[in-house]
Write a protein that holds these residues in place. Structure first.
Motif, PDB file in Angstrom:
ATOM      1  N   GLN A 116       0.834  -1.186   0.000  1.00 22.35           N
ATOM      2  CA  GLN A 116       0.000   0.000   0.000  1.00 22.35           C
ATOM      3  C   GLN A 116       0.881   1.252   0.000  1.00 22.35           C
ATOM      4  N   ASN A 117       0.309   2.363  -0.389  1.00 21.55           N
ATOM      5  CA  ASN A 117       1.025   3.628  -0.313  1.00 21.55           C
ATOM      6  C   ASN A 117       1.183   4.041   1.145  1.00 21.55           C
ATOM      7  N   THR A 118       2.409   4.342   1.520  1.00 20.37           N
ATOM      8  CA  THR A 118       2.717   4.723   2.899  1.00 20.37           C
ATOM      9  C   THR A 118       3.298   6.126   2.986  1.00 20.37           C
ATOM     10  N   ASN A 119       3.553   6.743   1.813  1.00 18.39           N
ATOM     11  CA  ASN A 119       4.257   8.036   1.747  1.00 18.39           C
ATOM     12  C   ASN A 119       5.622   7.958   2.437  1.00 18.39           C
ATOM     13  N   ASP A 120       6.247   6.799   2.290  1.00 19.22           N
ATOM     14  CA  ASP A 120       7.542   6.558   2.923  1.00 19.22           C
ATOM     15  C   ASP A 120       8.215   5.378   2.220  1.00 19.22           C
ATOM     16  N   ARG A 170       6.245   5.325 -23.561  1.00 18.59           N
ATOM     17  CA  ARG A 170       4.910   4.978 -24.056  1.00 18.59           C
ATOM     18  C   ARG A 170       3.889   4.803 -22.924  1.00 18.59           C
ATOM     19  N   PHE A 171       4.361   4.656 -21.698  1.00 14.77           N
ATOM     20  CA  PHE A 171       3.467   4.279 -20.602  1.00 14.77           C
ATOM     21  C   PHE A 171       2.368   5.310 -20.347  1.00 14.77           C
ATOM     22  N   LEU A 172       2.743   6.585 -20.307  1.00 11.20           N
ATOM     23  CA  LEU A 172       1.772   7.643 -19.966  1.00 11.20           C
ATOM     24  C   LEU A 172       1.646   8.715 -21.037  1.00 11.20           C
ATOM     25  N   ALA A 173       2.299   8.538 -22.163  1.00 12.76           N
ATOM     26  CA  ALA A 173       2.288   9.555 -23.215  1.00 12.76           C
ATOM     27  C   ALA A 173       0.861   9.949 -23.601  1.00 12.76           C
ATOM     28  N   LYS A 174       0.650  11.253 -23.798  1.00 12.96           N
ATOM     29  CA  LYS A 174      -0.612  11.842 -24.265  1.00 12.96           C
ATOM     30  C   LYS A 174      -1.716  11.866 -23.213  1.00 12.96           C
ATOM     31  N   LYS A 175      -1.513  11.229 -22.069  1.00 12.49           N
ATOM     32  CA  LYS A 175      -2.565  11.207 -21.057  1.00 12.49           C
ATOM     33  C   LYS A 175      -2.639  12.553 -20.340  1.00 12.49           C
ATOM     34  N   LYS A 176      -3.835  12.871 -19.857  1.00 14.22           N
ATOM     35  CA  LYS A 176      -4.072  14.165 -19.228  1.00 14.22           C
ATOM     36  C   LYS A 176      -4.675  13.993 -17.835  1.00 14.22           C
ATOM     37  N   GLN A 177      -4.564  15.066 -17.054  1.00 14.06           N
ATOM     38  CA  GLN A 177      -5.155  15.118 -15.713  1.00 14.06           C
ATOM     39  C   GLN A 177      -4.652  13.980 -14.815  1.00 14.06           C
ATOM     40  N   LEU A 178      -3.368  13.689 -14.919  1.00 15.34           N
ATOM     41  CA  LEU A 178      -2.796  12.619 -14.114  1.00 15.34           C
ATOM     42  C   LEU A 178      -2.432  13.133 -12.719  1.00 15.34           C
ATOM     43  N   PRO A 179      -2.669  12.328 -11.686  1.00 10.85           N
ATOM     44  CA  PRO A 179      -2.323  12.741 -10.326  1.00 10.85           C
ATOM     45  C   PRO A 179      -0.884  12.360  -9.970  1.00 10.85           C
ATOM     46  N   ASN A 180      -0.465  12.780  -8.790  1.00  7.10           N
ATOM     47  CA  ASN A 180       0.791  12.323  -8.185  1.00  7.10           C
ATOM     48  C   ASN A 180       2.030  12.601  -9.030  1.00  7.10           C
ATOM     49  N   PRO A 235       4.024  14.511 -24.270  1.00  3.29           N
ATOM     50  CA  PRO A 235       4.198  14.153 -22.857  1.00  3.29           C
ATOM     51  C   PRO A 235       2.872  14.161 -22.109  1.00  3.29           C
ATOM     52  N   PRO A 236       2.792  13.429 -21.027  1.00  5.57           N
ATOM     53  CA  PRO A 236       1.573  13.437 -20.213  1.00  5.57           C
ATOM     54  C   PRO A 236       1.421  14.775 -19.495  1.00  5.57           C
ATOM     55  N   GLU A 237       0.196  15.055 -19.076  1.00  3.00           N
ATOM     56  CA  GLU A 237      -0.077  16.275 -18.324  1.00  3.00           C
ATOM     57  C   GLU A 237      -0.547  15.903 -16.922  1.00  3.00           C
ATOM     58  N   PHE A 238       0.097  16.485 -15.927  1.00  3.62           N
ATOM     59  CA  PHE A 238      -0.222  16.184 -14.532  1.00  3.62           C
ATOM     60  C   PHE A 238      -0.947  17.367 -13.897  1.00  3.62           C
ATOM     61  N   VAL A 239      -1.839  17.073 -12.974  1.00  2.00           N
ATOM     62  CA  VAL A 239      -2.552  18.123 -12.256  1.00  2.00           C
ATOM     63  C   VAL A 239      -1.799  18.450 -10.975  1.00  2.00           C
ATOM     64  N   ALA A 240      -1.762  19.734 -10.657  1.00  2.75           N
ATOM     65  CA  ALA A 240      -1.103  20.156  -9.420  1.00  2.75           C
ATOM     66  C   ALA A 240      -1.952  19.746  -8.227  1.00  2.75           C
ATOM     67  N   SER A 241      -1.286  19.313  -7.171  1.00  3.80           N
ATOM     68  CA  SER A 241      -1.998  18.882  -5.977  1.00  3.80           C
ATOM     69  C   SER A 241      -1.146  19.132  -4.749  1.00  3.80           C
ATOM     70  N   LYS A 242      -1.799  19.498  -3.666  1.00  2.00           N
ATOM     71  CA  LYS A 242      -1.087  19.732  -2.414  1.00  2.00           C
ATOM     72  C   LYS A 242      -0.733  18.421  -1.713  1.00  2.00           C
ATOM     73  N   THR A 243      -1.462  17.364  -2.054  1.00  2.00           N
ATOM     74  CA  THR A 243      -1.218  16.061  -1.426  1.00  2.00           C
ATOM     75  C   THR A 243      -0.860  15.035  -2.489  1.00  2.00           C
ATOM     76  N   ILE A 244       0.010  14.133  -2.162  1.00  2.00           N
ATOM     77  CA  ILE A 244       0.357  13.031  -3.055  1.00  2.00           C
ATOM     78  C   ILE A 244       0.316  11.728  -2.273  1.00  2.00           C
ATOM     79  N   SER A 245       0.191  10.634  -3.006  1.00  2.00           N
ATOM     80  CA  SER A 245       0.148   9.308  -2.396  1.00  2.00           C
ATOM     81  C   SER A 245       1.192   8.445  -3.083  1.00  2.00           C
ATOM     82  N   PHE A 246       2.109   7.878  -2.298  1.00  2.37           N
ATOM     83  CA  PHE A 246       3.217   7.169  -2.926  1.00  2.37           C
ATOM     84  C   PHE A 246       3.842   6.166  -1.957  1.00  2.37           C
ATOM     85  N   LYS A 247       4.774   5.416  -2.510  1.00  2.42           N
ATOM     86  CA  LYS A 247       5.656   4.534  -1.739  1.00  2.42           C
ATOM     87  C   LYS A 247       7.009   4.546  -2.429  1.00  2.42           C
ATOM     88  N   ILE A 248       8.054   4.324  -1.685  1.00  9.15           N
ATOM     89  CA  ILE A 248       9.399   4.221  -2.253  1.00  9.15           C
ATOM     90  C   ILE A 248       9.922   2.831  -1.911  1.00  9.15           C
TER      91      ILE A 248
END
Length: 272
Positions: A116-120, A170-180, A235-248
């Motif tokens: 799961q995403n833990t932001n860590d 090729r994974f995200l090319a041309k996609k729009k409104q992507l998060p994170n 290139p893909p287009e990402f939306v700006a957001s104050k919060t993100i969800s991730f894992k490393i």
């Protein structure tokens, strides 16, 4: 282990080059495919071909012959993205389990989608609570295999797969409104996947769970933008957001336990 036999369940994007690598090391390799037209491809690579689909094949002699006399079995096919994915994936693996004997070792090619995403940072000790059905299916099969095989099983959890014909641009090319867009990327090159599997077998490392992921974790927006531009795609287009969800994904255990140095530690070299 030298000059012995390996069975690879699933000779696709990773399994076929893995089998060819084993052949080059003088292993005898049995490989399975679900596609009859791919049988000749395996034969041409000196792989003993077996055509079947787990969960639908009732020919027990085929399963028996596919696994017979192999020292190591590599289970290497992901769950299909279909309804009832969790139960169907378990049923497929259950179909082959009775034919694995008490001396055979198994590598299960798993996925970091189990985390799961833990932001860590995430290590192999995390109590997995996957967020997608595919991740839940993989965890269920991991647990099934651990119960059946115990210390004869090593689980190898790979991050996002890329390399050669699987180009990140090729994974995200041309996609729009992507998060994170500011989330870190977790990926691993095909070469490192193959070498990690080799290291487990060569060093006789069993009863373990090991992550496979490149050292560097560039930000998603920068990486995929450069990757798309490099191959001439929008290139893909990402939306700006104050919060993100991730894992490393941490690869520390793979480097320490297997004494492994990644061939492709820095993802950015593939996009700049």
């Amino acid at each position: 282990m030298k000059n012995k036999q390996i069975s690879i369940l699933g000779c696709g994007w990773l399994g076929l080059p893995l089998a060819k690598d084993f052949i080059a090391q003088k292993y005898t390799v049995k490989g399975s495919t679900t596609s009859p037209e791919k049988e000749s491809v395996l034969q041409e690579a000196s792989i003993q071909p077996y055509v079947f689909t787990l969960g639908t094949t009732t020919n027990n002699e085929l399963y028996t012959d596919f696994l017979a006399n192999s020292d190591v079995i590599v289970i290497n096919f992901p769950p299909r993205r279909i309804p009832n994915i969790i139960s169907i994936y378990q049923e497929q693996i259950t179909a082959i389990l009775p034919f694995i004997n008490d001396t055979q070792k198994v590598i299960f090619v798993s996925s970091t989608s189990v985390y799961q995403n833990t932001n860590d940072w995430v290590t192999e000790t995390l109590d997995c609570q996957p967020e997608k059905e595919s991740g839940k299916a993989v965890v269920a099969v991991e647990n099934l295999l651990k119960t059946h095989l115990k210390d004869r099983l090593t689980i190898l959890r790979f991050a996002g797969l890329f390399g050669y014909d699987r180009v990140p641009g090729r994974f995200l090319a041309k996609k729009k409104q992507l998060p994170n867009g500011k989330a870190p990327v977790n990926m691993i090159h095909q070469d490192d996947c193959i070498e990690l599997i080799n290291a487990i077998i060569e060093k006789d490392i069993w009863g373990e769970i090991i992550n496979g992921c490149s050292d560097k974790h560039p930000l998603r927006e920068e990486f995929y933008t450069l990757a798309a531009k490099k191959i001439g795609l929008a290139p893909p287009e990402f939306v700006a957001s104050k919060t993100i969800s991730f894992k490393i994904i941490s690869n520390t255990k793979s480097k320490e336990l297997l004494q492994y140095s990644y061939k492709h530690p820095d993802l950015m070299v593939f996009v700049i």
